[in-house]
Enzyme design. Structure first.
Site: not given
Length: 394
Positions: A208, A225, A247, A274, A335
């Site tokens: 970040r 997201f 989001d 979405n 991730c």
């Protein structure tokens, strides 16, 4: 203590520092034991390798606590391990008040996660061996951190694989379950009771901060997201002119809005949508941003899911790249452990080719200092984070 003897023909993962012994590696066991008991581990020549705890119900039959034969596995051992974990964070992140304080195997405490939110601890106990030492762990946490409260987030499926029930609630003390923290100069409200995982994703702390050079007072930013708004908030802190945060979760967007208000940021549009559809629609409408950030949840929970996950990643990366102004920046992450770094980079390259973009990589990293990784354990190499400068190919 019972003694576990390993097969002769096996990969020497344990000797390299891997923290698990798999069922398939065990030749035989001498002595009686109960699930969760401490055991010694030896190779086929009866040379000592490690001490850990055993659970025959788990594919990882032994989780290693130490490779030092002189270590006594008692309350003081756990106290020392937790104290060492916290001393490492204090050294690597000076002045830290909120972070992942204990990271399981990487802190030589397999099956134990501790996140510190100011003076509140949130704990996950993920294995039977740790569950049986709960009193030792509690006492160590109280001694090392002197917390106001400790909240258990044992509401995870992996506990059932260990023969344990899911549960959550206060373990020590009480507090408001909405806790305010600060990271990189940004304030957040963290929902420790119902937020994802333990409430916050500390692993992206340094990533970040890495977007700071991308942001100017004229920058427009798209954060897809956004979850609770962490990248959006950092973009605002670094002076972005305007940020669009997207989001699919209304709850996440409400939390992101609250976090923006907490920090006094008013230059944000919040969109409940979405992200796949939103990106596609923005491409069709010809929209452009100076910086586009794509930080989705894990798409691949298993190796079988990788092909479908890569298709999903390519979709959002392809359309995300099309939305970056020429000379702007594209920030992308994954991730999913099963999507390895080489797969991820190949996917980005394919997306860039299809989008007719030339990418210049300016930053590549993984998880931050509070999420160290054992070199021998590929399982810890889950987070991929990249920043690319984007140029159009004529």
């Amino acid at each position: 203590m019972a003694n576990v003897f390993l097969k002769r023909k096996r990969k020497k993962r344990l000797e390299l520092g891997h923290p698990w012994v798999f069922q398939s590696e065990v030749d035989y066991i001498e002595g009686d034991f109960e699930p969760g008991d401490f055991v010694n581990v030896y190779n086929h020549q009866r040379h000592f390798l490690a001490k850990g705890y055993i659970n025959p119900k788990s594919q990882m039959i032994v989780r290693v606590l130490t490779q030092n034969p002189n270590d006594e596995l008692n309350a003081q051992f756990f106290m020392n391990r937790i104290r060492q974990a916290w001393a490492y964070r204090e050294r690597m992140i000076p002045g830290v008040r909120s972070c992942r304080a204990v990271y399981g195997e990487a802190d030589f405490l397999p099956g134990l996660i501790v996140d510190k939110y100011e003076d509140i601890l949130v704990v996950q106990i993920l294995s039977l061996g740790m569950e049986k030492r709960k009193e030792w762990i509690l006492q160590a946490l109280l001694d090392v951190f002197q917390p106001k409260a400790i909240y258990l987030r044992n509401d995870v499926h992996v506990r059932e694989l260990e023969g344990l029930k899911q549960e959550k609630g206060f373990w020590y003390g009480t507090c408001d379950t909405n806790v305010q923290i600060e990271e990189n100069g940004v304030k957040y409200i963290v929902d420790i009771e119902n937020g994802q995982k333990t409430g916050f994703f500390f692993d992206q702390r340094q990533n970040r901060a890495a977007i700071k050079p991308l942001i100017t007072s004229e920058s427009t930013v798209l954060d897809c997201f956004t979850h609770t708004g962490s990248f959006m908030l950092n973009a605002c802190l670094y002076g972005a002119k305007h940020v669009t945060a997207v989001d699919i979760s209304e709850h996440a967007i409400e939390t992101a809005k609250r976090n923006a208000e907490l920090n006094g940021f008013t230059n944000v549009d919040f969109v409940v949508a979405n992200a796949f559809d939103y990106l596609r629609e923005c491409v069709q409408e010809g929209k452009k941003w100076d910086v586009v950030i794509i930080d989705p949840p894990a798409f691949a929970k298993s190796a079988h899911a990788v092909p479908k996950a890569l298709a999903g990643y390519k979709d959002i990366n392809l359309n995300g790249l099309k939305l970056v102004k020429d000379g702007g920046f594209f920030v992308t992450a994954s991730c999913s452990y099963h999507v390895h770094p080489d797969m991820f980079q190949a996917m980005v390259a394919e997306a860039a080719f299809d989008a007719k973009k030339i990418l210049r990589q300016i930053h590549w990293s993984g998880a931050g200092y509070d999420h160290p990784k054992l070199l021998a354990a590929d399982e810890g190499d889950y987070l991929k984070f990249a920043i690319y400068e984007v140029h159009s190919r004529k």
